[in-house]
Every structure is written in C-alpha cells, then in structure tokens.
Design an enzyme around this catalytic site. Structure first.
Site, short mmCIF file in Angstrom:
data_model
loop_
_atom_site.label_atom_id
_atom_site.label_comp_id
_atom_site.label_asym_id
_atom_site.label_seq_id
_atom_site.Cartn_x
_atom_site.Cartn_y
_atom_site.Cartn_z
CB SER A 94 -0.89 0.04 1.24
OG SER A 94 -1.66 -1.12 1.36
CG HIS A 124 -2.54 -0.80 -4.14
ND1 HIS A 124 -3.15 0.41 -3.93
CD2 HIS A 124 -2.54 -1.42 -2.94
CE1 HIS A 124 -3.49 0.52 -2.66
NE2 HIS A 124 -3.14 -0.58 -2.05
CD GLU A 144 -3.79 3.11 -6.70
OE1 GLU A 144 -4.19 4.27 -6.63
OE2 GLU A 144 -3.11 2.58 -5.79
CG ASN A 193 -4.27 3.69 0.15
OD1 ASN A 193 -5.50 3.67 0.23
ND2 ASN A 193 -3.54 2.58 0.21
P1 NAI Z 1 -2.59 -9.69 6.65
O1 NAI Z 1 -1.85 -9.45 7.88
O2 NAI Z 1 -4.05 -9.98 6.72
O3 NAI Z 1 -1.93 -10.89 5.85
C1 NAI Z 1 -0.55 -11.04 5.66
C2 NAI Z 1 -0.26 -12.51 5.46
O4 NAI Z 1 1.07 -12.67 5.01
C3 NAI Z 1 -0.41 -13.35 6.72
O5 NAI Z 1 -1.30 -14.42 6.45
C4 NAI Z 1 1.00 -13.84 7.00
O6 NAI Z 1 1.02 -15.13 7.55
C5 NAI Z 1 1.60 -13.83 5.62
N1 NAI Z 1 3.05 -13.70 5.63
C6 NAI Z 1 3.79 -12.88 6.36
N2 NAI Z 1 5.09 -13.05 6.09
C7 NAI Z 1 5.18 -14.01 5.16
C8 NAI Z 1 6.25 -14.62 4.47
N3 NAI Z 1 7.50 -14.27 4.70
N4 NAI Z 1 5.95 -15.57 3.56
C9 NAI Z 1 4.70 -15.93 3.33
N5 NAI Z 1 3.64 -15.37 3.94
C10 NAI Z 1 3.89 -14.43 4.86
O7 NAI Z 1 -2.31 -8.43 5.71
P2 NAI Z 1 -3.19 -7.84 4.52
O8 NAI Z 1 -4.15 -6.86 5.04
O9 NAI Z 1 -3.67 -8.95 3.69
O10 NAI Z 1 -2.11 -7.00 3.71
C11 NAI Z 1 -1.13 -7.62 2.92
C12 NAI Z 1 -0.47 -6.59 2.04
O11 NAI Z 1 -1.46 -5.98 1.23
C13 NAI Z 1 0.20 -5.45 2.78
O12 NAI Z 1 1.34 -5.05 2.07
C14 NAI Z 1 -0.86 -4.35 2.76
O13 NAI Z 1 -0.30 -3.07 2.87
C15 NAI Z 1 -1.46 -4.57 1.40
N6 NAI Z 1 -2.81 -4.08 1.21
C16 NAI Z 1 -3.76 -4.22 2.19
C17 NAI Z 1 -5.06 -3.77 1.98
C18 NAI Z 1 -6.12 -3.97 3.01
O14 NAI Z 1 -7.21 -3.40 2.85
N7 NAI Z 1 -5.90 -4.76 4.04
C19 NAI Z 1 -5.43 -3.12 0.71
C20 NAI Z 1 -4.39 -3.10 -0.27
C21 NAI Z 1 -3.12 -3.53 0.00
#
Ligand code: NAI
Length: 650
Positions: free
Chosen positions: A403, A424, A436, A474
């Site tokens: 993000s 994105h 994006e 964002n």
């Molecule tokens: P989340 O915390 O729900 O999920 C992250 C996942 O990545 C977890 O299941 C974790 O176990 C896994 N993970 C962490 N390190 C890892 C590794 N080394 N290898 C494999 N898996 C690993 O986070 P979320 O919300 O899904 O966000 C993920 C990304 O997407 C972030 O970069 C965030 O900024 C971006 N993002 C989030 C949005 C949202 O609305 N939550 C919208 C757009 C982008």
C-alpha cells in the site's frame, strides 16, 4: 458501407457492419433508411432479415455522438420506418442487443436470437433513457414488471428469459443467418403479427407498483435521476396515445443528454474503456498459472480473483497454521458466494480444485505471475522477493500488493527488477474493480503489458500509478481523513461529517467507515508513516485508539454502540476529546452546513488530485476519477473527483 443489402432468393438480408459493436452511428441510420426504401421498392423481395456482422448485434448508440446536436436521420424515425415497411422485417440478434439495437429490433415484426444473446436497455447507466421508443414498445411485448426493471435498472436479460417473456419469437442454436432466413420464409406463409406499436399497452399500474420499481432502481443506481425518468416514460406508454408518449420519451432523452449526470457518466464510460488499453506497446507474456504469497485479508481475496478468472493458483505461506488460515479464508469467500446464489456448487468445487497451498517457494516455479501480499514491511517483502527471484521462472511477473512501501526498494532485492511491478488491489480483492498498477523505475514494457492483460483477465480496470506515498488512491484517502478530522476541531460532529458525505453520494462517511473497519488499521498506517518521518494529523483518532475506542468491534469508536446493534450513537466521551483537542489547537468552533462540510473536505482532495496529475503520478484527471469511483465508492454519476471538481468550479 456500414449497411448493405444481400439478396437471398425472395428475401433480403440487411447487414450492418460497423465495428466494433455496430453502434447506430449516423451512417448506419442513413443506411437503414435507404435499405427500407430499397426493400419496399423491390418487387422481387417479400421480407427482410436484419442482422449484424462481427461479434455482436447493434450494442447501442454511438456515445461519441451524444455531445453534439442529434444528426438526422434520427433513430426513432429509422425504427418507425422499419416498423411501417410494406415488406416485413425480422431482427436476428447475437451478442448484445442493447439500447438502440433493441429498439431497432422492437420495430421489426419478428425477433429471434442466437443462444447466449443478451438483450437490454442500459441507457440509465449513462444517465439517459431510451430515445427511440424502447420504453413505449417494450411494455407492449413483455410483462410490465420486466419492462420496468429493464428500463429503470439497465440490467440485460438472457435470450431464454426474453423468449419466455415474449420479447423473442425464437432462440436458435444453429447458424444465425440460415436460421433467420428459414424462420422468415415460414413466417411469411402465416398472417402477419401486428406492428409492435399497434399492440395494446398494458393496463395502467397503481402507485404502489411504481413506488416499488423506483425503490428497486434507486438501490441499484443510487443518487441518479435517470431511472425515475425511465419509469415516467413507461407510465406515459400506458396512459397516453403512442405518438405522444414517443415524443415525450424523445424529449426526455434529449434533455438528459445535456444534463450533468449523463455527461459525468459518459466521461466515466470513456475513461473506463480507455483504461483497458495498455500504456505500452509490447506483447504480454503468458498467463496460465498464478502464485500468491501471503494468505491474509488481501492474499485470500487475490487468490479468489485468480480462481474466478480460471487460473490455477498456488498460495504460499510462512507456516502451516497460517497456510491453513489462508486456505480456510479462500474457502469462506467461495462458500459465501454459493450461499448467496452467485456461484454454483460445481463451479465452487472447480475453483477449489485449482487451488494448491505450499510452504516451499519452489512451488511457485511454474507461475507466470506471483502477487506478494505479506505484511507491510520492507524487510519482510525484500526477503520474500529474494526467494521469488531464486525460485520463479524467467519471464514471470513478480508483483507486490504493497500500500505504501516504495516498490523500487522491493525490486532492488531481485536480480530482475524489470519483472517487478506494483499490483495494488483493493479490499475485498475479488470484488473491487480497481487495480492500481504501480510503475517502478525499472519495470519493462513487457511486464506492464502482462499486468494489463492480467487486469483484463481478472475483469478489473487497471490504472497506472507512479511511485509516491500511497500512490493515487491512498494518497487522496489521507487528505480525506485529515480534512474530516480538521472539521471536527472546527465545530462539526462526526455525525455531521458522515451525513454530509453520504448526502454527497459516498456509500459511507469517513467516521462510520473507520468504525466498521476498525480504527487500529488506520492507526497502524499512521504509525508506519511516522516511522518514515512524516507528520500525520489525527489528534482525535490517536486519542480514541489510545482509549481503546477501536470501532464497532470494541463497542465504541467515533460513535457509541449498544450490544448487538450497529446503529451509531453520538458519544459524549468523543465530544469531550474533540473539544479538548480543539482548545489545544486554538480552533474556533462554529456550526458548519452540509454543503460547507462537503466543500471543505472535497476541495483539498481535488487539489491533491491535481497535484498527483502534475507530478505525473497519475496520467490524467480521468485516471484519478477511476481510482476514486472504482476503489473508494465516489459516486459514478458525479463523474469522479476531478470531473466533479471541474464542474463545481473548484
Ligand atoms: P494480513 O496481515 O491480513 O496478511 C498477511 C499474510 O502474510 C499473513 O497471512 C501472514 O502469515 C503472511 N506472511 C507474512 N510473512 C510471510 C512470508 N514471509 N511468507 C509468506 N507469507 C507471509 O495483511 P493484509 O491486510 O492482507 O495485507 C497484505 C499486504 O497488502 C500489505 O502489504 C498491505 O499493505 C497490502 N494491502 C492491504 C489492503 C487492506 O485493505 N488490508 C489493501 C491493499 C493492500
């Protein structure tokens, strides 16, 4: 020549060939007029089949003509001419028979369609109503309820339903041209069916019926005026002599063409179409298999988006427990779609069958595209990309869903920064249409071309964004939240701000939205921004988080909630915090009108959008508009943030 006549024995084939969608441009209208004259004048011809070359029957009007004065011959006159023809016409449809296309067909004596054809009057989605008799002829053929739904909600119907409802005389499976000629030859041996306009209109419906139609349309096209006009025209069809009803329909159509709502919706229509064209001239790579790293909120949704598009997906997680959670999250999304009737059990199972989980990066070795959605940490992401670099095949696209992190810094962790791009997605990733595409300094044209091909495959609208904090969406969201909070210090209550933004057309105000999502999410983003050395203005939100007011899930946030009830109630505690912060800031507090609130929030957002375009982060104001509409629920009928700002004289 976009319209030609091909003789077929004692029948004539009137063929429209006006790529890409056989729109009723001026030349087509003129060609049809001429064809009707010629067919009638030819003693050897007994009837005509109207059909189209290419991928579809007439899919509508030529939207690019809508800005100017209407040019003769006008479509209503063309439809009337066909309907009045001495030699009867049959419409043979395939693909999409929309808008002016369906109106042409309604002027014919018979209508048949190939299996899989969709028929509809989508004018309201462009802020218009049909202008060539659609709302007057359709209710003479199909039940009023269906006509009302089609005209006021703009949703197409299937050929099967159209046949059942009386709109089609037949649905055919074979070769359309041959089927149509056979059908017409047989039909001409029987007495002619009446002209559509000569059929009786249905009985006048009661107030309750129209109110229900209006409510249903408002739900689909919230904030728009066109659905109400479509229903008005249908009422005219029932209560007025046909010529008068037709004239009124045309007048409403022409008035709406010039109105801001239709101009805004047409602007979005063209912006969406233009967005699908890749910004580079390169050949996309293959897209046969996908990988997703991280099965959290975003990763699970992205995996479903891939599965929905028919791709096999490998989901990579960091440990077994996280993998189990990620797979369960995917299952939950798919099962939810089955429960809501959006997906059949068989299709759900097919999707599930295409999904594999793994803890070993080597499992991504065959993927053509991998999207990383792990924690928002540069360190974690760089480590992941290092592994992807080692495991993925040459030519694979390596994408990050970050993000806020600079994707250039992520690309630098690989030996192939040309293959790294930001993709994105917006949450929920399998639902939201916006993607994006973040252009790194090193990305190759082929990688970008593949990203575009992928967006199309996923049914998403791609918008190119340059690298900056928050990219396009964002970055503007930050301004939105900052200004909303600033207004609290100036005297508005959270409820005033939420009300003002909903009244403007947003699905939710900024404070109720934060209460729903949880204040901790925005707080984490602020913490990360501050870590990067930025100043973030959120004095009230920071104190709410410190007080444990994390939103609905905590029973209190910007509002108070009673157990088991999501109704937001004004909070004395929040009011005190606001008053305290306002005093600290020396802010003068006064009553602010709804309109003032809207301007004070949206004005700075427009200014930020302009800055984003000036910096080259977005290619055009229209790109910003798409981001706001498709990613943040900005009302489409206002044309997007920048289009609205321009129209409002900001
Ligand atoms: P989340 O915390 O729900 O999920 C992250 C996942 O990545 C977890 O299941 C974790 O176990 C896994 N993970 C962490 N390190 C890892 C590794 N080394 N290898 C494999 N898996 C690993 O986070 P979320 O919300 O899904 O966000 C993920 C990304 O997407 C972030 O970069 C965030 O900024 C971006 N993002 C989030 C949005 C949202 O609305 N939550 C919208 C757009 C982008």
């Amino acid at each position: 020549m976009p319209v030609t006549i091909e003789p077929r024995g004692d029948l004539a084939l009137v063929v429209i060939d006006n790529p890409p969608v056989n729109a009723t441009s001026k030349a087509v209208r003129a060609g049809l007029m001429e064809a009707a004259e010629k067919v009638d004048a030819d003693p050897a011809v007994r009837g005509a089949v109207l059909l189209c070359r290419g991928r579809t029957f007439v899919a509508g009007g030529d939207v690019s003509e809508f800005d100017g004065e209407p040019q003769p011959p006008h479509l209503p006159d063309v439809v009337a001419r066909i309907e009045a023809a001495a030699k009867p016409w049959l419409a043979a449809m395939h693909g999409t028979a929309f808008g002016g296309g369906l109106e042409l067909a309604l002027g014919c004596r018979w209508r048949i369609a190939a299996k899989g054809t969709r028929l509809g009057l989508p004018e309201v989605t462009l802020g218009l109503i049909p202008g060539a008799g659609g709302t007057i002829r359709l209710p003479r053929l199909v039940p009023l309820e269906l006509a009302a739904r089609m005209a006021s909600q703009g949703q197409p119907i299937t050929a099967a339903l159209a046949r059942e409802a009386g709109l089609l005389d037949a649905v055919v499976g074979g070769e359309l041209e041959a089927e149509a000629l056979t059908y017409l030859a047989a039909a001409l041996t029987a007495p002619l069916p009446p002209r559509t306009l000569n059929r009786p209109a249905p009985a006048v419906a009661d107030q309750q019926f129209w109110a229900a139609q209006r409510a249903a349309a408002d739900k689909k096209l919230r904030g728009q005026t066109a659905p109400g006009f479509a229903l008005q025209s249908l009422r005219n069809a029932l209560g007025m002599p046909a010529p008068e009803a037709l004239a009124q329909e045309r007048q409403i159509h022409l008035n709406l063409r010039k109105a801001p709502e239709s101009k805004a919706l047409r602007h979005v229509f063209f912006a969406e179409r233009a967005a699908l064209k890749a910004p580079v001239d390169a050949k996309p790579g293959p897209l046969e298999a996908a990988g997703v790293v991280g099965g959290g909120t975003m990763g699970a949704g992205i995996a479903v988006a891939f599965l929905d598009a028919g791709l096999p997906v490998t989901l990579l997680e960091r440990d077994q427990a996280s993998l189990d959670r990620g797979l369960a999250a995917v299952a939950r999304i798919l099962d939810g779609a089955v429960k809501r009737g959006r997906l059949s059990q068989a299709d759900r199972d097919a999707r599930w069958g295409r999904l594999a989980g793994s803890l070993d990066t080597a499992a991504l070795g065959t993927a053509d595209v991998v999207v990383e959605a792990v924690f928002e940490s540069l360190e974690v992401k760089r480590e992941v990309f290092g592994r992807l670099d080692a495991a993925c095949k040459p030519g694979a696209v390596l994408a990050t869903n970050t993000s806020y992190i600079d994707p250039n810094a992520i690309a630098a962790a690989t030996s192939r920064p040309d293959a790294v791009v930001g993709l994105h997605f917006f949450s929920p990733a399998n639902v939201m249409k916006l993607l994006e595409v973040v252009r790194t300094d090193t990305v190759s044209d082929q990688t970008l071309a593949t990203a575009w091909a992928l967006a199309r495959k996923l049914g998403k609208t791609p918008v190119l964004a340059g690298v900056c904090d928050g990219f396009i969406g964002n970055r503007i969201l930050k301004v939105f939240r900052r200004e909303a909070e600033r207004l609290l210090l100036s005297g508005a209550h959270p409820g005033d701000v939420d009300h003002a933004m909903r009244a403007f057309g947003l699905p939710m105000g900024p404070f109720e939205a934060q209460d729903l999502a949880g204040l901790d999410i925005a707080a984490a983003m602020r913490a990360a921004s501050r870590e990067r050395g930025e100043t973030v203005f959120a004095p009230v939100a920071d104190r709410l988080v410190a007080a444990g007011r994390l939103g609905q899930k905590a029973g209190c946030g910007w509002y108070d909630y009673e157990a088991g009830d999501r109704t937001p109630r004004p909070s004395d505690e929040v009011a005190e915090i606001i008053a305290d912060e306002a005093a600290k800031a020396g802010a003068e507090r006064k009553d602010l009108s709804t309109e003032t609130i809207q301007r004070l929030i949206l004005g700075p957002m427009v200014a930020e959008g302009r800055q984003i375009v000036a910096e080259g982060i977005a290619a055009s104001p229209a790109a910003v508009d798409l981001v706001e509409i498709l990613g943040f629920g900005f009302p489409r009928w206002r044309g997007g943030l920048m289009h609205w700002g321009e129209a409002a004289g900001l």
